[in-house]
Design an enzyme around this catalytic site. Structure first.
Site, PDB file in Angstrom:
ATOM      1  N   ASP A  35       0.829  -1.190   0.000  1.00 20.34           N
ATOM      2  CA  ASP A  35       0.000   0.000   0.000  1.00 20.34           C
ATOM      3  C   ASP A  35       0.875   1.256   0.000  1.00 20.34           C
ATOM      4  O   ASP A  35       1.851   1.343   0.756  1.00 20.34           O
ATOM      5  CB  ASP A  35      -0.898  -0.013   1.243  1.00 20.34           C
ATOM      6  CG  ASP A  35      -1.741   1.219   1.382  1.00 20.34           C
ATOM      7  OD1 ASP A  35      -2.607   1.438   0.519  1.00 20.34           O
ATOM      8  OD2 ASP A  35      -1.525   1.977   2.353  1.00 20.34           O
TER       9      ASP A  35
ATOM     10  N   GLU B  54       1.721  -0.438  -5.021  1.00 21.57           N
ATOM     11  CA  GLU B  54       0.821   0.659  -5.362  1.00 21.57           C
ATOM     12  C   GLU B  54       1.751   1.854  -5.546  1.00 21.57           C
ATOM     13  O   GLU B  54       2.254   2.401  -4.561  1.00 21.57           O
ATOM     14  CB  GLU B  54      -0.195   0.912  -4.250  1.00 21.57           C
ATOM     15  CG  GLU B  54      -1.173   2.012  -4.597  1.00 21.57           C
ATOM     16  CD  GLU B  54      -2.121   2.342  -3.442  1.00 21.57           C
ATOM     17  OE1 GLU B  54      -3.265   2.716  -3.729  1.00 21.57           O
ATOM     18  OE2 GLU B  54      -1.718   2.244  -2.278  1.00 21.57           O
TER      19      GLU B  54
END
Length: 710
Positions: free
Chosen positions: A339, A375
């Site tokens: 993330d 990401e």
């Protein structure tokens, strides 16, 4: 003194905690009645405080109290009144309740952080749990599925099973429920090779959400980097969650599927300077968090959550890499999706592609051999964009998502980029030696509209979050097909179904690694909510009482996945070479682009801002990659027809040099129609906003010649 954390050896437990600023540390043991016993830790080597306690058994709950300087203005936040969670805890019991004692300042004097809150937080916070490391893995092994053979399914532990009638009630919403045979069989039949779990590291529910009667459903609020989230365990929280998670991984491996974790190493749940003191903040704030230069009372935040880990600190790096190794070595997971991964590259203010974190991962013999997916952005200045990560990484391709959505809602000037994204985004990845699998392609993910809502809403409807807003600007790149939200209009419903099939076909036949958002294949809706992070309820969960259209969509997606996996030309390891790069103009290249008339696309056709139709030829007779055993590969040829125009378009098939006989195998306008046969040069109609796939019924002559050369 090593390893850090609580290590059980059968006779007792060694406890070890790193803190450079600590002047005194106490180990706190809790019995079943929550009575606390404090044991001073006398040994300290290289800032690691350690003690061996004989007789301690798995299931023992514990925490730490750290004595040291408390001067928030200088970034020092030791407070022995706060029970602190072991950063290396393998299991965690309980959660926080939002009590004032969890904070190091007083609520009625919050602007004066130097006035230390002396309330004891132990009754209101979570406790670490000693775990038993022994587990019978049997013959378990990593499936080691190649990237190009992978189809990823993004899932939520609770959301996937909480309403599933084929899972026993007591197992729904848990690791055991996700491992239930009916769930694994469903994913296997769907053609999934890897399940990517939204955060399962221990996380907390934010106080402001609890006050609204909501919870942190998505889980991007980690507090324990080694512990499986305890609320997802059916058997208990005193270490049972560890074995339940391991059993789940073992079940997926037995079925030949991988388990990938969505991990949050960019920040912790302690938040900004107004957040609670739960773990790292009270242990050694300066060693783990990035503070604002010249204002160390505040945190430098590139995540939007209040804090960022200090990636130039060897101790923060050790915490992250130790956690990654643990999940691979001890929990047997097969990869990670990071993330806001750009934060992990921040050694200083700007993103550094050669940061210490990536250097460590590159050379680590454990971490480097599993799937690493980024990401590739965060909220800081100079953050990575798609395409900027090291060669061994894959990335969520946000530009793929945006372009596919725009193309199928007929936005001008999208065709050139659409074809580039469809063919693997070589413009983003090829320059630094990367392959199509660097691109993890997705149209929808947990963050944003579901596939159903993408074709049903123009505006976001997030009233359920406590936000009375309907966003007038369509920043979701969605199109409601003429009616906002639910409707009974047959033509609108048919168009929505067709648009979903179009995007699924695009996704699953694109070069790269496809990722399906869990529930999209059965038309899951969030009723227009594009940010359901706090909705741990039926709004977010997948409903399994399917109607005919939902079952039909699921069957259609399964047909696409198995078709992709069966044909190597649909998931190549290298980028295609087009005619402009081809040595011999008389030979058929690996890929060719045609306009609807059957002519090769020229510059004028590419520049047409209102061109929404194209025919792509994929040459299955020229696949340069070898198979697993080193043998050459020859596949069927394919013709893919995309028509995002609002009217039907007549396409003329290429001349017989590209293939004499073709069979129509996919038509998103008529998914249950017959597989019709066509000959070279014949015309075929692509209905408005539809996709067609034709497969060669015969092998071109060059295929036989290639086989002889091999």
């Amino acid at each position: 003194m090593n390893p850090l954390g609580a290590t059980y050896d059968g006779s007792g437990v060694n406890f070890a905690l790193y803190s450079r600023v600590a002047q005194k540390v106490e180990l706190c043991l809790f019995d079943d009645d929550d009575r606390e016993t404090r044991i001073p830790i006398e040994e300290q080597n290289s800032y690691v405080w350690h003690i061996y306690v004989p007789g301690i058994q798995p299931g023992q709950r514990y925490g730490y109290r750290v004595y040291g300087p408390y001067d928030p203005a200088r970034g020092l936040r030791c407070n022995p009144n706060k029970l602190l969670l072991d950063p290396y805890a393998k299991a965690i019991d309980g959660n926080i309740d939002g009590d004032e004692s969890l904070y190091s300042y007083w609520f009625n004097d919050s602007s004066n952080q130097s006035n230390m809150n002396t309330l004891d937080s132990a009754p209101h916070t979570m406790k670490a749990v000693v775990t038993n490391p022994y587990f019978d893995w049997g013959n378990d092994r990593h499936p080691d599925i190649s990237y190009h053979d992978s189809i990823i399914y993004e899932a939520h532990v609770r959301g996937m099973t909480n309403l599933n009638p084929l899972v026993p009630t007591e197992m729904r919403g848990t690791y055991a429920g996700l491992a239930y045979p009916s769930v694994i069989s469903y994913l296997k039949n769907l053609g999934i090779t890897a399940i990517e779990l939204m955060p399962i590291h221990q996380f907390i529910n934010d106080s402001f959400l609890q006050e609204k009667g909501l919870s942190n459903y998505w889980g991007y609020n980690t507090i324990g980097f080694f512990a499986p989230h305890n609320a997802y365990a059916s058997a208990g929280q005193r270490g049972q969650q560890v074995n339940e998670f391991k059993a789940m991984v073992k079940a997926y491996h037995s079925a030949g599927m991988e388990v990938i974790l969505d991990v949050v190493y960019n920040h912790t749940a302690e938040g900004n300077h107004m957040g609670p003191t739960l773990s790292l903040r009270g242990i050694d704030n300066q060693a783990y968090y990035r503070l604002v230069d010249g204002d160390e009372a505040h945190y430098f935040d590139t995540t939007g959550t209040g804090n960022s880990l200090l990636m130039r600190s060897p101790h923060a790096l050790q915490l992250i890499t130790d956690s990654l190794r643990y999940w691979v070595s001890e929990m047997h997971v097969d990869g990670f999706r990071f993330d806001l991964a750009a934060t992990l590259a921040r050694q200083f203010q700007e993103v550094d592609k050669l940061s210490a974190f990536f250097d460590i991962v590159q050379q680590d013999p454990v971490i480097s051999r599993v799937k690493l997916i980024a990401e590739p952005w965060d909220l800081g200045s100079g953050g990575y964009q798609v395409g900027g990560f090291p060669p061994s990484w894959s990335e969520w391709n946000g530009r793929y998502r945006d372009c596919v959505r725009d193309f199928w809602r007929s936005q001008p000037s999208t065709l050139p980029e659409f074809t580039s994204r469809f063919m693997g985004s070589s413009d983003l990845y090829q320059a630094n030696g990367r392959r199509p699998v660097a691109s993890v392609n997705f149209v929808t993910a947990h963050d944003g509209f579901t596939m159903h809502d993408l074709v049903s809403y123009n505006s976001k409807h997030n009233i359920a979050n406590g936000e009375d807003n309907r966003d007038g600007e369509n920043n979701n790149r969605s199109w409601n097909c003429g009616v906002e939200g639910p409707t009974q209009a047959p033509d609108v419903l048919a168009l929505r179904q067709r648009q979903m099939r179009n995007m699924f076909a695009t996704l699953l036949f694109s070069q790269g690694v496809p990722m399906i958002c869990g529930g999209d294949e059965v038309c899951r809706t969030q009723e227009g909510n594009n940010n359901a992070y706090c909705q741990d309820n039926a709004l977010s969960w997948t409903h399994w009482d399917l109607d005919e259209s939902q079952r039909s969509m699921c069957e259609f997606v399964a047909k696409l996945t198995h078709l992709r996996l069966s044909h190597p030309v649909l998931h190549r390891r290298r980028f295609f070479i087009g005619r402009e790069e081809w040595d011999n103009p008389d030979e058929i290249p690996q890929v060719e682009w045609f306009d609807p008339t059957g002519h090769i696309m020229d510059l004028e056709a590419w520049r047409d801002t209102h061109a929404f139709s194209i025919m792509i030829y994929l040459n299955g007779s020229d696949i340069p990659e070898k198979d697993w055993y080193g043998n050459g590969q020859v596949d069927n040829d394919f013709i893919l027809i995309f028509n995002a125009h609002y009217e039907p378009i007549m396409f003329t098939l290429p001349d017989e040099r590209y293939g004499k006989n073709w069979r129509l195998i996919i038509d998103t306008h008529n998914p249950d129609g017959p597989e019709l046969n066509y000959e070279a040069g014949f015309s075929i109609t692509a209905q408005a906003r539809s996709f067609l796939m034709l497969m060669s019924s015969d092998k071109p002559e060059q295929a036989d010649q290639l086989l002889k050369r091999l």
